[in-house]
Design a protein around this motif. Structure first.
Motif, PDB file in Angstrom:
ATOM      1  N   ALA A 121      64.956  40.638 -25.486  1.00  0.00           N
ATOM      2  CA  ALA A 121      64.295  40.272 -26.850  1.00  0.00           C
ATOM      3  C   ALA A 121      62.853  39.215 -26.236  1.00  0.00           C
ATOM      4  O   ALA A 121      61.840  39.332 -26.624  1.00  0.00           O
ATOM      5  N   ALA A 122      63.436  38.167 -25.550  1.00  0.00           N
ATOM      6  CA  ALA A 122      62.474  37.314 -25.077  1.00  0.00           C
ATOM      7  C   ALA A 122      61.103  38.070 -24.289  1.00  0.00           C
ATOM      8  O   ALA A 122      60.039  37.841 -24.221  1.00  0.00           O
ATOM      9  N   ALA A 182      58.052  40.690 -36.060  1.00  0.00           N
ATOM     10  CA  ALA A 182      59.126  39.962 -37.180  1.00  0.00           C
ATOM     11  C   ALA A 182      60.209  40.923 -37.248  1.00  0.00           C
ATOM     12  O   ALA A 182      61.416  40.364 -37.346  1.00  0.00           O
ATOM     13  N   VAL A 183      59.947  42.216 -37.058  1.00  0.00           N
ATOM     14  CA  VAL A 183      61.031  43.083 -37.159  1.00  0.00           C
ATOM     15  C   VAL A 183      62.180  42.965 -35.987  1.00  0.00           C
ATOM     16  O   VAL A 183      63.559  42.679 -36.225  1.00  0.00           O
ATOM     17  N   THR A 184      61.719  42.676 -34.883  1.00  0.00           N
ATOM     18  CA  THR A 184      62.426  42.306 -33.771  1.00  0.00           C
ATOM     19  C   THR A 184      63.197  41.196 -33.950  1.00  0.00           C
ATOM     20  O   THR A 184      64.393  40.971 -33.527  1.00  0.00           O
ATOM     21  N   VAL A 185      62.676  40.030 -34.365  1.00  0.00           N
ATOM     22  CA  VAL A 185      63.204  38.700 -34.596  1.00  0.00           C
ATOM     23  C   VAL A 185      64.323  38.718 -35.565  1.00  0.00           C
ATOM     24  O   VAL A 185      65.470  38.362 -35.256  1.00  0.00           O
ATOM     25  N   VAL A 186      64.206  39.469 -36.601  1.00  0.00           N
ATOM     26  CA  VAL A 186      65.074  39.691 -37.550  1.00  0.00           C
ATOM     27  C   VAL A 186      66.256  40.223 -37.124  1.00  0.00           C
ATOM     28  O   VAL A 186      67.497  40.014 -37.051  1.00  0.00           O
ATOM     29  N   ALA A 242      63.844  31.021 -27.092  1.00  0.00           N
ATOM     30  CA  ALA A 242      63.384  31.932 -25.845  1.00  0.00           C
ATOM     31  C   ALA A 242      62.411  33.103 -26.170  1.00  0.00           C
ATOM     32  O   ALA A 242      61.498  32.983 -25.602  1.00  0.00           O
ATOM     33  N   MET A 243      62.465  33.389 -27.556  1.00  0.00           N
ATOM     34  CA  MET A 243      61.503  34.325 -27.977  1.00  0.00           C
ATOM     35  C   MET A 243      60.154  33.447 -28.341  1.00  0.00           C
ATOM     36  O   MET A 243      58.973  33.965 -27.944  1.00  0.00           O
ATOM     37  N   ALA A 244      60.370  32.432 -28.908  1.00  0.00           N
ATOM     38  CA  ALA A 244      58.992  31.785 -29.376  1.00  0.00           C
ATOM     39  C   ALA A 244      58.197  31.155 -27.785  1.00  0.00           C
ATOM     40  O   ALA A 244      57.150  31.214 -27.765  1.00  0.00           O
ATOM     41  N   VAL A 245      58.986  30.674 -26.893  1.00  0.00           N
ATOM     42  CA  VAL A 245      58.670  30.311 -25.652  1.00  0.00           C
ATOM     43  C   VAL A 245      57.885  31.607 -25.028  1.00  0.00           C
ATOM     44  O   VAL A 245      56.723  31.374 -24.608  1.00  0.00           O
TER      45      VAL A 245
END
Length: 246
Positions: A46-47, A191-195, A230-233
């Motif tokens: 995901a990251a 957005a879909v991936t984060v959810v 991790a995803m935000a970074v």
């Protein structure tokens, strides 16, 4: 009194010979390792794909990076597990070989040692000696392996099975964010991936907490917070790199 000693001995011998407890423990360890492997696949992939999506809108670039990350992660996990379990298995085999040799060379000393081990578990001297004698008569090697080494000689973990399980669990976890990213519309794929990742981490966090008899809420919160961080970074780094190169 003798009947009481015999009753206690019978219970101790029956308990020592039970195979289900070690089997259940082994299955729980495999399940826990599978959940952790899936969690690693979810977070790392995901990251990676979110970071690439932050740098480029190219569907091909995201799919290529995600697929490469999935394969590399699965291979790395499998190799690490194989080396780790192989080392553990070699150590266990060495300990078992030493124990077998000591039983052949020093049977009386080993009987005393087994008696001492059962005394340390709370049995009286007479009961501990009777249990040790009966177990020695039945299978001295198995008795010492269980009581002294805590090893089941018939259930040593296979490095190949461990490697395969690790690779499969990582791959299953990694496929979720990769598919969520590449199958979603470009405008909403992040957005879909984060959810999808948050929901998956909630499930793996709850399962791992249950397996470890820990609090579900805190375990889930830690996993979700770590995944989002991790995803935000990586998304921020992707945007910086994309802007600089663009």
């Amino acid at each position: 009194m003798n009947e009481q000693v015999l009753d206690v001995t019978a219970v101790a011998v029956a308990h020592a010979g039970e195979g289900h407890s070690s089997g259940v423990s082994g299955r729980l360890n495999w399940l826990r390792a599978g959940v952790l492997g899936a969690n690693d696949g979810i977070v790392s992939t995901a990251a990676l794909v979110v970071g690439v999506a932050g740098a480029t809108a190219s569907h091909v670039a995201i799919l290529t990076a995600g697929s490469a990350g999935l394969v590399a992660g699965a291979v790395s996990m499998a190799l690490g597990e194989y080396v780790s379990v192989s080392t553990q298995r070699d150590t266990e085999r060495s300990l078992l070989a030493t124990e077998r040799r000591e039983l052949e060379q020093y049977p009386e000393e080993e009987l005393e040692e087994l008696t001492t081990l059962y005394r340390a578990k709370g049995l009286t001297e007479s009961t501990a000696r009777l249990v040790a004698q009966e177990l020695t008569a039945k299978d001295a090697f198995a008795a010492h392996a269980e009581a002294e080494l805590h090893i089941d000689p018939e259930a040593l973990t296979s490095p190949w099975q461990a490697a395969a399980a690790s690779a499969v669990s990582f791959t299953v976890g990694a496929l979720l964010p990769l598919l969520a990213m590449v199958l979603s519309p470009p405008a909403s794929r992040i957005a879909v991936t984060v959810v999808a990742v948050v929901l998956a981490l909630m499930v793996t966090g709850a399962v791992s907490a249950r397996l470890g008899s820990a609090g579900v809420g805190r375990a889930v919160a830690r996993l979700v917070a770590g995944g989002i961080l991790a995803m935000a970074v990586t998304f921020g780094i992707g945007q910086l790199v994309g802007t600089a190169l663009g």
